[in-house]
Every structure is written in C-alpha cells, then in structure tokens.
Design a protein around this motif. Structure first.
Motif, PDB file in Angstrom:
ATOM      1  N   ALA A 238     -10.961   2.640  -1.951  1.00  0.00           N
ATOM      2  CA  ALA A 238      -9.844   2.703  -2.891  1.00  0.00           C
ATOM      3  C   ALA A 238     -10.263   3.322  -4.209  1.00  0.00           C
ATOM      4  O   ALA A 238      -9.478   3.992  -4.883  1.00  0.00           O
ATOM      5  CB  ALA A 238      -9.281   1.308  -3.125  1.00  0.00           C
TER       6      ALA A 238
ATOM      7  N   ALA B 267      -5.361  -0.720  -1.159  1.00  0.00           N
ATOM      8  CA  ALA B 267      -5.888  -0.876   0.194  1.00  0.00           C
ATOM      9  C   ALA B 267      -5.538  -2.260   0.694  1.00  0.00           C
ATOM     10  O   ALA B 267      -5.125  -3.135  -0.080  1.00  0.00           O
ATOM     11  CB  ALA B 267      -7.405  -0.675   0.207  1.00  0.00           C
ATOM     12  N   MET B 268      -5.702  -2.458   1.994  1.00  0.00           N
ATOM     13  CA  MET B 268      -5.525  -3.782   2.568  1.00  0.00           C
ATOM     14  C   MET B 268      -6.741  -4.121   3.413  1.00  0.00           C
ATOM     15  O   MET B 268      -7.349  -3.263   4.059  1.00  0.00           O
ATOM     16  CB  MET B 268      -4.248  -3.854   3.408  1.00  0.00           C
ATOM     17  CG  MET B 268      -4.181  -2.894   4.575  1.00  0.00           C
ATOM     18  SD  MET B 268      -2.574  -2.928   5.432  1.00  0.00           S
ATOM     19  CE  MET B 268      -2.648  -4.531   6.250  1.00  0.00           C
TER      20      MET B 268
ATOM     21  N   GLY C 214      -1.730   6.224  -0.873  1.00  0.00           N
ATOM     22  CA  GLY C 214      -0.951   5.031  -1.137  1.00  0.00           C
ATOM     23  C   GLY C 214      -1.213   4.430  -2.501  1.00  0.00           C
ATOM     24  O   GLY C 214      -0.482   3.572  -2.953  1.00  0.00           O
ATOM     25  N   ARG C 215      -2.244   4.891  -3.177  1.00  0.00           N
ATOM     26  CA  ARG C 215      -2.553   4.325  -4.488  1.00  0.00           C
ATOM     27  C   ARG C 215      -1.760   5.058  -5.552  1.00  0.00           C
ATOM     28  O   ARG C 215      -1.786   6.278  -5.635  1.00  0.00           O
ATOM     29  CB  ARG C 215      -4.056   4.448  -4.768  1.00  0.00           C
ATOM     30  CG  ARG C 215      -4.441   3.845  -6.110  1.00  0.00           C
ATOM     31  CD  ARG C 215      -5.925   3.990  -6.345  1.00  0.00           C
ATOM     32  NE  ARG C 215      -6.302   3.372  -7.620  1.00  0.00           N
ATOM     33  CZ  ARG C 215      -7.510   3.430  -8.137  1.00  0.00           C
ATOM     34  NH1 ARG C 215      -8.457   4.049  -7.516  1.00  0.00           N
ATOM     35  NH2 ARG C 215      -7.767   2.858  -9.289  1.00  0.00           N
TER      36      ARG C 215
ATOM     37  N   ILE D 244      -2.616   5.008   4.479  1.00  0.00           N
ATOM     38  CA  ILE D 244      -3.115   3.928   3.624  1.00  0.00           C
ATOM     39  C   ILE D 244      -4.519   3.560   4.091  1.00  0.00           C
ATOM     40  O   ILE D 244      -4.950   3.952   5.175  1.00  0.00           O
ATOM     41  CB  ILE D 244      -2.206   2.674   3.670  1.00  0.00           C
ATOM     42  CG1 ILE D 244      -2.176   2.093   5.100  1.00  0.00           C
ATOM     43  CG2 ILE D 244      -0.797   3.015   3.193  1.00  0.00           C
ATOM     44  CD1 ILE D 244      -1.403   0.794   5.232  1.00  0.00           C
TER      45      ILE D 244
ATOM     46  N   CYS E 279       0.829  -1.213   0.000  1.00  0.00           N
ATOM     47  CA  CYS E 279       0.000   0.000   0.000  1.00  0.00           C
ATOM     48  C   CYS E 279       0.864   1.264   0.000  1.00  0.00           C
ATOM     49  O   CYS E 279       0.594   2.210  -0.747  1.00  0.00           O
ATOM     50  CB  CYS E 279      -0.922  -0.004   1.210  1.00  0.00           C
ATOM     51  SG  CYS E 279      -2.231  -1.249   1.151  1.00  0.00           S
TER      52      CYS E 279
ATOM     53  N   ARG F 280      -6.963   0.719   5.437  1.00  0.00           N
ATOM     54  CA  ARG F 280      -6.988  -0.607   6.044  1.00  0.00           C
ATOM     55  C   ARG F 280      -8.374  -0.876   6.619  1.00  0.00           C
ATOM     56  O   ARG F 280      -8.884  -0.133   7.444  1.00  0.00           O
ATOM     57  CB  ARG F 280      -5.948  -0.716   7.149  1.00  0.00           C
ATOM     58  CG  ARG F 280      -5.941  -2.098   7.845  1.00  0.00           C
ATOM     59  CD  ARG F 280      -6.699  -2.081   9.150  1.00  0.00           C
ATOM     60  NE  ARG F 280      -6.789  -3.412   9.744  1.00  0.00           N
ATOM     61  CZ  ARG F 280      -7.012  -3.620  11.024  1.00  0.00           C
ATOM     62  NH1 ARG F 280      -7.145  -2.602  11.858  1.00  0.00           N
ATOM     63  NH2 ARG F 280      -7.130  -4.846  11.488  1.00  0.00           N
TER      64      ARG F 280
END
Length: 343
Positions: free
Chosen positions: A328, A119-120, A334-335, A293, A112, A295
C-alpha cells in the motif's frame, strides 16, 4: 503523508481469526506500519484478545476511519455483526457466522475500491459455513474477483525464500489437465510478471513448471508441455518477460528456494503449496494478484483445534499485514490521494 488504512477482516468467529488478529496488532512493530481497521464482531474480538493474552482496548468506529496517529494499545473496530453466543462456539461453524464473514469481506472490498482503505488483509474463513449461508464461493479469491469485476486473477503464496503462483487453484486433480490451457498459462505468467514488477522485484525472473513428471519425458508421460506450456512461455518471452521452462517440479524448487527465481508458476494447487508450506508453514502470505485492489491473507485455515487456546501462531497474520502495508505504501490501486493518481 498519513499512514495507509488497512482493512482487516476478522474471519470465522468460531476459529482462530480473532485471536491471531489481536496478537498481531498488539505487536507495536506491526500495528505501527499502518492504520489497521478491523471489520468484525465486538464480542468475538474481546474473546480473541483474552485468548491471545494481550492488552488491547477496543474502540468502535461506525463509518469513520482510524485517526492519522492511532493510539498505542487501541484496536479500532467497525462492528458489522452482533453474533449470538451459539454462533461463536469454538470449532462449530454456523450459517450466521458464515454470513458475517461474507459481510466483512464485502465491506473490506468496498473500502478499498472507494479509496478509504489502501489494502485489505484477511483472516481465515470456513467455506462450508459461508456456503451454508447462501454465499456460494470456493473461497476469498473467487468472491473478491466477483466484487471487483475481475476476470483474470492469480493466487500467489509468498515467503522470504519462495513465491509460487497457480495456473489452477481449487480444482479436483482429475480436472487439472483440461484446465491447463495455453491462454490460462500465458495469463498467469503475465499477471505474475506485472504484479511482481510493481511490488516485489523489478524485471522478475520466473520459473514455469511442467504438468507431468520429468516434463513429460518426451511425450511418454503426457504432451501438455510441448503442446501448451512451452508455446505459452515462448509467447511471454516475446513480450519481454523473463520466463524459463517448462521445468520439472521435482528439482526446480531447490534452485528457486536458493534465490534463483523471483517466483515459480505452478500448474496446480499442491504442486506449489507443498513446497511453499514446507518452507513457510507459519509465515506464508496469500496474495491475490490481478485485482484492482491489494488483498493479502494468512495462508492457513481456521484451526478449530486451536481456537480459543491462545496457542495459534500469529506469524502469518503479522506477515500478511506487513506485506499489505508495504504494498500500500507504494501507491496501490484503490488508494485515494495524489500518490495513487500519479502512478
């Protein structure tokens, strides 16, 4: 534009993580929203697919990402562990399993942060096994805060009817009053407002709870409301945040669950999670706000008593993946790519 990659951590191999991931990603309505990449153990995932009773074929990806058009019925896996059978006995957490969980989480955060994943979404871990492996964290949230260099973060639990955020998280109840400070309350209100404004509800309306019964009853049951919580709310309002309170927890949730507020800022863990899980026991989602990020996570534990039976509900895992994909899709931190750089 390609669908976003969602890194899905397998969680504790001795728990229900592998089978609820399999059940979730076998649902075309869920898997088709993004490009899921499971980070875990092949044997554990094969066993999870069998336990879930679904038809999925594992394709291992070492250092590569799922294709732009994922094949139906394929589970894309990055193998980060090769656990022995003794470390995957249902209901028996081990240090090896705890270390594997730690590595799955670290890899998801890296993907991420470096823009490979948007995304996570995380399956449940056993905190005892992770600590026995030498990784001393109360849970996912604190580990991810360290991995991302985040000092101020907020845990949010969310469902269709209710969202709650927490001023204090995993703390002994006796310590809570000392941890409810003006700075912490104000920071939680700010992060809740900023995150909801971005992903869930423009100009959100927030309810902020009291710490004590009946808002302290004019000081008879405690003075945190007048000394700490009310001044923090007023400071937030001066910043343009629509926050009300302090409000009594014994009545507020009725109005929040009826749509009167976009989120409830709670002072401690059970104050928020009891009503949330009453309404969203199966489909609640844990979201960590304030990270650079995205999550999301299930809002339940490893359910050792159900592991391997195929009886565990995958509703929360599905909801976590759907929420991660939706967040996302809005150009999340983070993308990689043009969309992210333009926000």
């Amino acid at each position: 534009m390609d669908k976003p990659v969602i890194a899905v951590t397998m969680g504790d191999p001795s728990g229900i993580g592998p089978e609820i991931i399999a059940a979730a990603l076998a649902d075309p309505a869920v898997a088709s929203l993004a490009r899921p990449l499971v980070l875990g153990d092949r044997q554990a995932m094969e066993r999870g697919i069998e336990a879930a009773g679904v038809s999925l074929v594992i394709e291992s990806l070492d250092g590569t990402l799922p294709p732009a058009a994922p094949a139906p019925g394929v589970l894309y896996l990055r193998e980060l562990s090769h656990l022995a059978a003794a470390d995957m006995v249902y209901g028996r957490p081990t240090p090896a399993g705890g270390d594997a969980c730690f590595r799955y989480i670290c890899e998801a955060a890296r993907l991420c942060l470096e823009g490979e994943a948007a995304a996570m979404a995380t399956a449940p871990i056993n905190k005892e096994s992770m600590n026995s492996a030498g990784h001393h964290y109360p849970g996912h949230t604190e580990l991810l805060a360290e991995l991302t260099g985040t000092e101020e973060f907020v845990m949010m639990l969310a469902g269709d009817r209710l969202r709650v955020t927490l001023v204090t998280i995993h703390e002994a109840l006796a310590k809570v009053p000392g941890l409810v400070t003006y700075e912490k309350v104000l920071s939680t209100i700010r992060i809740t407002h900023q995150s909801l404004s971005r992903w869930f509800a423009p100009n959100p309306k927030l309810a902020v709870l009291a710490l004590n019964p009946h808002c302290g009853e004019g000081g008879m049951f405690g003075g945190e409301e007048s000394r700490i919580i009310a001044p923090a709310i007023e400071a937030a309002r001066q910043e343009g945040i629509d926050a009300e309170g302090p409000l009594s927890a014994d009545t507020l949730f009725h109005f929040a669950a009826s749509g009167g507020y976009d989120a409830v800022v709670c002072m401690y863990h059970d104050q928020g999670l009891i009503p949330l899980k009453l309404l969203h026991f199966d489909d609640g989602v844990n979201v960590t706000l304030g990270l650079p990020i995205i999550r999301t996570s299930v809002d339940h534990g490893t359910a050792y008593n159900l592991a391997g039976t195929g009886k565990a509900s995958a509703a929360s895992m599905k909801a976590a993946f759907v929420m991660a994909a939706g967040m996302a899709g809005q150009g999340a931190p983070g993308r990689g790519g043009e969309e992210a750089s333009n926000r």
